[in-house]
Structures are given as C-alpha cells and as structure tokens.
Scaffold this motif. Structure first.
Motif, PDB file in Angstrom:
ATOM      1  N   GLY A 105       0.805  -1.207   0.000  1.00  0.00           N
ATOM      2  CA  GLY A 105       0.000   0.000   0.000  1.00  0.00           C
ATOM      3  C   GLY A 105       0.845   1.267   0.000  1.00  0.00           C
ATOM      4  O   GLY A 105       0.526   2.236  -0.690  1.00  0.00           O
ATOM      5  N   LYS A 106       1.922   1.238   0.786  1.00  0.00           N
ATOM      6  CA  LYS A 106       2.813   2.407   0.817  1.00  0.00           C
ATOM      7  C   LYS A 106       3.477   2.612  -0.536  1.00  0.00           C
ATOM      8  O   LYS A 106       3.661   3.741  -0.982  1.00  0.00           O
ATOM      9  CB  LYS A 106       3.873   2.225   1.906  1.00  0.00           C
ATOM     10  CG  LYS A 106       3.325   2.290   3.329  1.00  0.00           C
ATOM     11  CD  LYS A 106       4.449   2.150   4.349  1.00  0.00           C
ATOM     12  CE  LYS A 106       3.909   2.242   5.767  1.00  0.00           C
ATOM     13  NZ  LYS A 106       4.989   2.092   6.786  1.00  0.00           N
ATOM     14  N   ARG A 108       3.035   5.838  -2.998  1.00  0.00           N
ATOM     15  CA  ARG A 108       4.219   6.585  -3.455  1.00  0.00           C
ATOM     16  C   ARG A 108       4.161   6.826  -4.955  1.00  0.00           C
ATOM     17  O   ARG A 108       4.342   7.958  -5.424  1.00  0.00           O
ATOM     18  CB  ARG A 108       5.487   5.820  -3.092  1.00  0.00           C
ATOM     19  CG  ARG A 108       6.770   6.479  -3.575  1.00  0.00           C
ATOM     20  CD  ARG A 108       7.990   5.753  -3.036  1.00  0.00           C
ATOM     21  NE  ARG A 108       9.214   6.460  -3.345  1.00  0.00           N
ATOM     22  CZ  ARG A 108       9.978   6.196  -4.407  1.00  0.00           C
ATOM     23  NH1 ARG A 108       9.641   5.220  -5.239  1.00  0.00           N
ATOM     24  NH2 ARG A 108      11.068   6.883  -4.632  1.00  0.00           N
ATOM     25  N   TYR A 109       3.900   5.768  -5.726  1.00  0.00           N
ATOM     26  CA  TYR A 109       3.916   5.914  -7.183  1.00  0.00           C
ATOM     27  C   TYR A 109       2.666   6.628  -7.699  1.00  0.00           C
ATOM     28  O   TYR A 109       2.719   7.301  -8.737  1.00  0.00           O
ATOM     29  CB  TYR A 109       4.107   4.554  -7.853  1.00  0.00           C
ATOM     30  CG  TYR A 109       5.519   4.039  -7.656  1.00  0.00           C
ATOM     31  CD1 TYR A 109       6.587   4.599  -8.350  1.00  0.00           C
ATOM     32  CD2 TYR A 109       5.785   3.036  -6.733  1.00  0.00           C
ATOM     33  CE1 TYR A 109       7.884   4.163  -8.145  1.00  0.00           C
ATOM     34  CE2 TYR A 109       7.084   2.591  -6.522  1.00  0.00           C
ATOM     35  CZ  TYR A 109       8.126   3.159  -7.234  1.00  0.00           C
ATOM     36  OH  TYR A 109       9.420   2.726  -7.012  1.00  0.00           O
ATOM     37  N   ARG A 110       1.565   6.517  -6.972  1.00  0.00           N
ATOM     38  CA  ARG A 110       0.379   7.292  -7.354  1.00  0.00           C
ATOM     39  C   ARG A 110       0.655   8.780  -7.215  1.00  0.00           C
ATOM     40  O   ARG A 110       0.321   9.576  -8.112  1.00  0.00           O
ATOM     41  CB  ARG A 110      -0.820   6.891  -6.481  1.00  0.00           C
ATOM     42  CG  ARG A 110      -2.051   7.765  -6.726  1.00  0.00           C
ATOM     43  CD  ARG A 110      -3.219   7.379  -5.852  1.00  0.00           C
ATOM     44  NE  ARG A 110      -2.954   7.527  -4.425  1.00  0.00           N
ATOM     45  CZ  ARG A 110      -2.936   8.691  -3.782  1.00  0.00           C
ATOM     46  NH1 ARG A 110      -3.136   9.825  -4.433  1.00  0.00           N
ATOM     47  NH2 ARG A 110      -2.713   8.733  -2.473  1.00  0.00           N
ATOM     48  N   LYS A 111       1.284   9.158  -6.103  1.00  0.00           N
ATOM     49  CA  LYS A 111       1.596  10.571  -5.883  1.00  0.00           C
ATOM     50  C   LYS A 111       2.646  11.066  -6.865  1.00  0.00           C
ATOM     51  O   LYS A 111       2.573  12.207  -7.342  1.00  0.00           O
ATOM     52  CB  LYS A 111       2.064  10.783  -4.442  1.00  0.00           C
ATOM     53  CG  LYS A 111       0.948  10.554  -3.415  1.00  0.00           C
ATOM     54  CD  LYS A 111       1.461  10.594  -1.992  1.00  0.00           C
ATOM     55  CE  LYS A 111       0.361  10.305  -0.995  1.00  0.00           C
ATOM     56  NZ  LYS A 111       0.862  10.271   0.405  1.00  0.00           N
ATOM     57  N   LEU A 152       0.061   3.460 -13.712  1.00  0.00           N
ATOM     58  CA  LEU A 152       1.017   4.345 -13.032  1.00  0.00           C
ATOM     59  C   LEU A 152       2.321   4.493 -13.804  1.00  0.00           C
ATOM     60  O   LEU A 152       3.179   5.291 -13.431  1.00  0.00           O
ATOM     61  CB  LEU A 152       1.314   3.811 -11.621  1.00  0.00           C
ATOM     62  CG  LEU A 152       0.133   3.860 -10.636  1.00  0.00           C
ATOM     63  CD1 LEU A 152       0.500   3.158  -9.345  1.00  0.00           C
ATOM     64  CD2 LEU A 152      -0.286   5.301 -10.377  1.00  0.00           C
ATOM     65  N   GLY A 153       2.491   3.708 -14.862  1.00  0.00           N
ATOM     66  CA  GLY A 153       3.685   3.828 -15.693  1.00  0.00           C
ATOM     67  C   GLY A 153       4.935   3.256 -15.057  1.00  0.00           C
ATOM     68  O   GLY A 153       6.037   3.765 -15.278  1.00  0.00           O
ATOM     69  N   VAL A 210       8.047  -3.078  -8.931  1.00  0.00           N
ATOM     70  CA  VAL A 210       8.224  -2.044  -7.899  1.00  0.00           C
ATOM     71  C   VAL A 210       7.024  -1.967  -6.961  1.00  0.00           C
ATOM     72  O   VAL A 210       7.119  -1.375  -5.877  1.00  0.00           O
ATOM     73  CB  VAL A 210       8.513  -0.653  -8.508  1.00  0.00           C
ATOM     74  CG1 VAL A 210       9.747  -0.687  -9.380  1.00  0.00           C
ATOM     75  CG2 VAL A 210       7.313  -0.116  -9.273  1.00  0.00           C
ATOM     76  N   LEU A 211       5.888  -2.526  -7.367  1.00  0.00           N
ATOM     77  CA  LEU A 211       4.746  -2.639  -6.463  1.00  0.00           C
ATOM     78  C   LEU A 211       4.789  -3.961  -5.708  1.00  0.00           C
ATOM     79  O   LEU A 211       4.430  -4.029  -4.533  1.00  0.00           O
ATOM     80  CB  LEU A 211       3.430  -2.536  -7.243  1.00  0.00           C
ATOM     81  CG  LEU A 211       3.128  -1.215  -7.952  1.00  0.00           C
ATOM     82  CD1 LEU A 211       1.796  -1.301  -8.672  1.00  0.00           C
ATOM     83  CD2 LEU A 211       3.120  -0.046  -6.977  1.00  0.00           C
ATOM     84  N   ALA A 212       5.255  -5.003  -6.376  1.00  0.00           N
ATOM     85  CA  ALA A 212       5.239  -6.343  -5.788  1.00  0.00           C
ATOM     86  C   ALA A 212       6.311  -6.549  -4.732  1.00  0.00           C
ATOM     87  O   ALA A 212       6.115  -7.316  -3.789  1.00  0.00           O
ATOM     88  CB  ALA A 212       5.391  -7.392  -6.886  1.00  0.00           C
ATOM     89  N   LEU A 213       7.445  -5.880  -4.867  1.00  0.00           N
ATOM     90  CA  LEU A 213       8.579  -6.103  -3.958  1.00  0.00           C
ATOM     91  C   LEU A 213       9.092  -4.778  -3.393  1.00  0.00           C
ATOM     92  O   LEU A 213       8.973  -3.736  -4.040  1.00  0.00           O
ATOM     93  CB  LEU A 213       9.718  -6.809  -4.698  1.00  0.00           C
ATOM     94  CG  LEU A 213       9.450  -8.249  -5.153  1.00  0.00           C
ATOM     95  CD1 LEU A 213      10.559  -8.720  -6.089  1.00  0.00           C
ATOM     96  CD2 LEU A 213       9.335  -9.179  -3.951  1.00  0.00           C
ATOM     97  N   PRO A 214       9.712  -4.811  -2.208  1.00  0.00           N
ATOM     98  CA  PRO A 214      10.266  -3.590  -1.607  1.00  0.00           C
ATOM     99  C   PRO A 214      11.598  -3.191  -2.255  1.00  0.00           C
ATOM    100  O   PRO A 214      12.654  -3.274  -1.643  1.00  0.00           O
ATOM    101  CB  PRO A 214      10.436  -3.974  -0.132  1.00  0.00           C
ATOM    102  CG  PRO A 214      10.677  -5.449  -0.167  1.00  0.00           C
ATOM    103  CD  PRO A 214       9.809  -5.971  -1.287  1.00  0.00           C
ATOM    104  N   VAL A 215      11.524  -2.768  -3.509  1.00  0.00           N
ATOM    105  CA  VAL A 215      12.726  -2.378  -4.255  1.00  0.00           C
ATOM    106  C   VAL A 215      13.462  -1.240  -3.550  1.00  0.00           C
ATOM    107  O   VAL A 215      14.689  -1.146  -3.611  1.00  0.00           O
ATOM    108  CB  VAL A 215      12.344  -1.960  -5.701  1.00  0.00           C
ATOM    109  CG1 VAL A 215      13.570  -1.501  -6.481  1.00  0.00           C
ATOM    110  CG2 VAL A 215      11.657  -3.110  -6.420  1.00  0.00           C
ATOM    111  N   GLU A 216      12.686  -0.391  -2.856  1.00  0.00           N
ATOM    112  CA  GLU A 216      13.281   0.763  -2.178  1.00  0.00           C
ATOM    113  C   GLU A 216      14.100   0.370  -0.951  1.00  0.00           C
ATOM    114  O   GLU A 216      14.859   1.173  -0.430  1.00  0.00           O
ATOM    115  CB  GLU A 216      12.172   1.739  -1.763  1.00  0.00           C
ATOM    116  CG  GLU A 216      11.287   1.285  -0.602  1.00  0.00           C
ATOM    117  CD  GLU A 216      10.272   0.209  -0.969  1.00  0.00           C
ATOM    118  OE1 GLU A 216       9.625  -0.335  -0.060  1.00  0.00           O
ATOM    119  OE2 GLU A 216      10.125  -0.082  -2.182  1.00  0.00           O
ATOM    120  N   ASP A 217      13.970  -0.890  -0.513  1.00  0.00           N
ATOM    121  CA  ASP A 217      14.707  -1.396   0.655  1.00  0.00           C
ATOM    122  C   ASP A 217      15.414  -2.687   0.229  1.00  0.00           C
ATOM    123  O   ASP A 217      14.958  -3.788   0.549  1.00  0.00           O
ATOM    124  CB  ASP A 217      13.735  -1.660   1.810  1.00  0.00           C
ATOM    125  CG  ASP A 217      14.459  -2.000   3.110  1.00  0.00           C
ATOM    126  OD1 ASP A 217      15.714  -2.018   3.109  1.00  0.00           O
ATOM    127  OD2 ASP A 217      13.768  -2.245   4.115  1.00  0.00           O
TER     128      ASP A 217
END
Length: 205
Positions: free
Chosen positions: A11-12, A16-19, A64-65, A70-77
């Motif tokens: 959800g987070k 993030r990508y929606r914003k 979201l393009g 990037v939605l399925a996994l915590p790529v940011e971590d």
C-alpha cells in the motif's frame, strides 16, 4: 526477527507511485475503468487490504507507468528480507535478490542456485527444477527478442509509408521478424505464421 511477505507495505508503495504520477485516488480509479474503487485504493494504501490479484497488480502498474516489480517487492529497501515460501525449510530472499529473480536479470540463475528449492536431482527421485528454469529462460528471451523486432518493424513501416528510402529497412525488419516467428514456432511457442499487419497512423503535421 519478523519476516514479511512481499505484500507487506504494498500500500505504501502504491501510494508513493500514485503521488509521483500526480494522481488522486479517484483519478487512479477512473484510469482503471473503475476496476478498483477509490475506497478500495484507500484501503490498499492504508494497509487494510493487501490481497491484490495478479490482474489488479498489472493494471495498477500499467496505469502508473511503472514495472509491476516495484509494487510487488520492496525495491526501495534492497536488503529487506522477503519471505517467499512459508513452512520448512521456507525461502527467504533479500529484496535485491528477489528483484533479480522476478525480472530474470543476468544473475537470476545465481539467485535460484543460492536460494532455490533444495531438490534431490538424482535419477531415482525424478524431481528437478532445471527443466522449468530452462524453459522459462528460453520463452522470456524469445519474448524480449520479439518485442525488439516488432518495435523495429513498426518503426520502419511508419517511415516507409512516406519515405521510399525506408523501404529497404522495412523489408529487412519484416524478414527478420518472420524468421523469428518461424524459430519461435519450432520451439513450441504460439505465434502467428504471418507477421501481423501494421496500421500506420500519421498525425497532422
């Protein structure tokens, strides 16, 4: 230490990508054709809902393009530990390794070897993950080649419509695409015998 499934914090990531796309939850819902309502999107982003279907994940990522990973996994971590398979022995991967596996990157085979199923691959058991991996590798490679060849063919067709100098490029790209189709059919993949016709639409200049 608590291990999280890949759906944790989806959800987070969605928020993030929606914003980043500059969209409100209602605009995102509208772009999805109402497949997910504004309230459902809000529930996903707040963490009250995390059980997205594969179809919904793909639709959200497309609108979201962004690539679905990037939605399925915590790529940011990248060092976050992701629980892929519960039970014993279970499978836990760091996020960066899970991304390599999911996107079939160059070191995907190394990831599978290090973290993959511990299967007794002797003749008596009859069990092996190697055949499946090899088949997946071949089909994904073909799909990437087809996407590239189709793009080249469509580009050449577009320019050949108004510029005779592009005719040779068009014929060559068509020949390569037809040869690839033939190769893919021999491998058992489902592709048409003929190259699909390209509809060329030129905008007003």
């Amino acid at each position: 230490m608590t291990l999280n499934r890949s759906s944790k914090n989806i959800g987070k990531r969605l928020a993030r990508y929606r914003k980043l796309a500059g969209m409100t939850a209602q605009q995102l819902s509208d772009a999805l054709g109402g497949e997910l309502s504004r309230s459902v999107i809000a529930n996903i982003e707040s963490g009250r809902k995390s059980d997205l279907t594969v179809d919904q994940l793909f639709a959200l990522a497309w609108v979201l393009g962004v690539p679905p990973v990037v939605l399925a996994l915590p790529v940011e971590d990248p060092y976050a530990e992701v629980l892929l398979v519960e039970g014993e022995p279970g499978v836990v991967l760091p996020s960066h390794a899970a991304v390599s596996w999911m996107t079939f990157s160059r070191n995907a085979a190394d990831v599978m070897e290090e973290y993959g199923p511990d299967v007794d691959e002797n003749e008596d058991s009859g069990l092996s993950t190697q055949a499946g991996y090899a088949a997946a590798q071949a089909m994904i490679t073909y799909a990437i080649r087809l996407s590239e060849a189709t793009s080249a063919f469509q580009t050449a067709a577009y320019y050949a419509e108004g510029d005779p100098e592009w005719k040779a490029d068009y014929m060559e790209s068509k020949r390569k695409l037809e040869a690839l189709h033939k190769e893919m059919r021999r491998s058992g993949m489902q592709v048409p015998s003929r190259v699909p016709k390209v509809v060329v639409e030129h905008g007003d200049d």
